[in-house]
Write a protein that holds these residues in place. Structure first.
Motif, PDB file in Angstrom:
ATOM      1  N   ARG A   9       0.694  -1.099  -0.049  1.00 10.54           N
ATOM      2  CA  ARG A   9       0.079  -0.161  -0.074  1.00 10.54           C
ATOM      3  C   ARG A   9       0.970   1.084  -0.008  1.00 10.54           C
ATOM      4  O   ARG A   9       0.481   2.328  -0.633  1.00 10.54           O
ATOM      5  CB  ARG A   9      -0.995   0.010   1.267  1.00 10.54           C
ATOM      6  N   ALA A  13       0.893   4.255  -2.722  1.00 15.50           N
ATOM      7  CA  ALA A  13       0.555   5.526  -2.600  1.00 15.50           C
ATOM      8  C   ALA A  13       1.785   6.504  -3.379  1.00 15.50           C
ATOM      9  O   ALA A  13       1.329   7.722  -3.717  1.00 15.50           O
ATOM     10  CB  ALA A  13       0.736   5.708  -1.088  1.00 15.50           C
ATOM     11  N   ASP A 170      -7.632  10.777  -7.607  1.00 15.59           N
ATOM     12  CA  ASP A 170      -7.451  10.738  -6.239  1.00 15.59           C
ATOM     13  C   ASP A 170      -7.362  12.144  -5.630  1.00 15.59           C
ATOM     14  O   ASP A 170      -6.595  13.107  -5.924  1.00 15.59           O
ATOM     15  CB  ASP A 170      -6.092  10.132  -5.960  1.00 15.59           C
TER      16      ASP A 170
END
Length: 205
Positions: A9, A13, A170
């Motif tokens: 993760r 990111a 995002d």
């Protein structure tokens, strides 16, 4: 249910930000043209009028103070204001004309043809930001929009002279790319402003 490992993760990111940052760099010609046109307006005595909603409103304030009070010693202050800062003006206009007019009304009162209107919207779907840019365009201001994703309604508006899009869905990444973008705007506007020969003979003549 599959659980993504923490380190994966973390990598994801950083990858989202790396991709958006790389796409901004690939858009350097578009950014440079916006900076050049902004420098022309400042050179002619114009000012920057910035606006946005919520977090984009804080970005507008950040842009304005960057130009008004440069943190780098020796850089010239250039006139700028964020019309999304004034809660009394915004609520007053909203109560009488509707929220979609809160920036348009202020651009109409503050703006002159030599000025720059900078609208910020992470989705490009903010009607009040669009109306502010449309009003600026009608008055002859240079119009610049910072947006994200596919640009939303701002991308399709003929009232936007320069569309600079953070190419990510995002919202956190869009926000971060916007901060980088307007820091670049500030830096390159000064590059052009300090070398008026780059702005064309009609500016320095």
């Amino acid at each position: 249910m599959t659980v993504t490992p923490p380190m994966e993760r973390v990598s994801q990111a950083f990858a989202r930000r790396e991709t958006a940052g790389r796409m901004l760099a690939e858009d350097s010609d578009r950014v440079a043209l916006a900076c050049q046109d902004m420098a022309v307006r400042f050179h002619r005595g114009g000012k920057l009028i910035a606006f946005g909603n919520g977090g984009a409103g804080t970005d507008a304030a950040h842009v304005a103070v960057e130009f008004m009070h440069p943190v780098i010693v020796g850089k010239r202050a250039l006139p700028a204001l964020a019309v999304s800062n004034d809660a009394a003006a915004i609520t007053g206009v909203a109560s009488h004309e509707g929220f979609c007019q809160v920036f348009a009304h202020q651009v109409r009162q503050w703006g002159a043809p030599v000025d720059i209107a900078l609208g910020i919207s992470a989705t490009g779907q903010c009607v009040d930001v669009l109306r502010g840019l449309e009003t600026g365009h009608e008055l002859g201001l240079l119009t610049v929009a910072l947006t994200g994703g596919d640009g939303g309604m701002l991308a399709g508006s003929p009232a936007v002279d320069h569309l600079l899009t953070a190419q990510s869905d995002d919202p956190a990444v869009v926000k971060e790319i916007h901060v980088t973008t307007y820091h670049i705007l500030w830096e390159l506007v000064h590059v052009f402003f300090e070398q008026p020969g780059l702005l064309g003979p009609e500016v320095i003549g």
